[in-house]
Scaffold this motif. Structure first.
Motif, PDB file in Angstrom:
ATOM      1  N   UNK A 173     -29.328  16.860 -78.918  1.00  0.00           N
ATOM      2  CA  UNK A 173     -28.617  18.188 -78.358  1.00  0.00           C
ATOM      3  C   UNK A 173     -27.661  18.290 -77.497  1.00  0.00           C
ATOM      4  N   UNK A 174     -27.084  17.126 -77.673  1.00  0.00           N
ATOM      5  CA  UNK A 174     -25.497  17.274 -76.758  1.00  0.00           C
ATOM      6  C   UNK A 174     -24.904  17.365 -78.071  1.00  0.00           C
ATOM      7  N   UNK A 175     -25.441  16.992 -78.971  1.00  0.00           N
ATOM      8  CA  UNK A 175     -24.791  16.907 -80.289  1.00  0.00           C
ATOM      9  C   UNK A 175     -24.377  18.035 -81.330  1.00  0.00           C
ATOM     10  N   UNK A 176     -24.937  19.241 -80.251  1.00  0.00           N
ATOM     11  CA  UNK A 176     -25.113  21.240 -80.965  1.00  0.00           C
ATOM     12  C   UNK A 176     -26.443  20.987 -82.568  1.00  0.00           C
ATOM     13  N   UNK A 177     -27.289  20.339 -82.088  1.00  0.00           N
ATOM     14  CA  UNK A 177     -28.389  20.856 -82.894  1.00  0.00           C
ATOM     15  C   UNK A 177     -29.145  21.411 -81.899  1.00  0.00           C
TER      16      UNK A 177
END
Length: 166
Positions: free
Chosen positions: A105-109
């Motif tokens: 989630x922190x990498x945009x997933x």
């Protein structure tokens, strides 16, 4: 006391699969039937999700209740054999799942985690979460095929009649 010999117990435990489980195959069929194409267990995505759709940065995990600790506080109390080992192992799995989800989630997933029984009992509702995300945020067209239990009011899917019988 275990009713199986150590050799029998070893064979039983080795038979537990991490990939290609029935719930995972069912989820794959649902996604594929809606025209959603995916990769399975990609090595270059954190956590090696069961289904990965890179185009939409979407990771889908199908988690087993025992191995990933569903209702863990209740289930933990019922463990008898080799208690310390299983508690340590499953809590390690839970912590790893949390860390992988946060990392993705922190990498945009976008990450979806489904329990195996939810996929067995309510496949359309699981699929609807994915479809809703894709149609609302990624402007994807809504597919023509929807399982019977997809409806918002939670109607369960009817079992298919046996082949050749009506």
């Amino acid at each position: 006391m275990d009713v199986l010999t150590p050799k029998q117990r070893r064979r039983c435990m080795q038979a537990n699969k991490g990939r290609g489980t029935k719930p995972e195959l069912a989820m794959g069929r649902l996604l594929w039937s809606c025209g959603i194409r995916y990769r399975k267990h990609p090595g270059d995505v954190a956590g090696r999700p069961d289904f990965c759709i890179r185009k939409y940065r979407l990771a889908i995990f199908v988690d087993g209740e025992f191995w990933h600790g569903r209702d863990w506080e209740k289930r933990k109390k019922s463990l008898n054999a080799n208690r310390e080992f299983w508690i340590k192992k499953i809590e390690r799995n839970i912590n790893r799942d949390i860390k992988v989800t946060q990392q993705l989630e922190s990498t945009g997933w976008k990450v979806f985690r489904f329990w195996e029984t939810d996929i067995k009992k309510h496949p359309g509702q699981c699929l609807s979460a994915v479809l809703r995300y894709l149609t609302e945020t990624m402007n994807m067209e809504f597919p023509n095929y929807i399982p019977a239990d997809y409806a918002e009011y939670g109607i369960a899917a009817e079992p298919m009649p046996e082949y050749g019988k009506t």
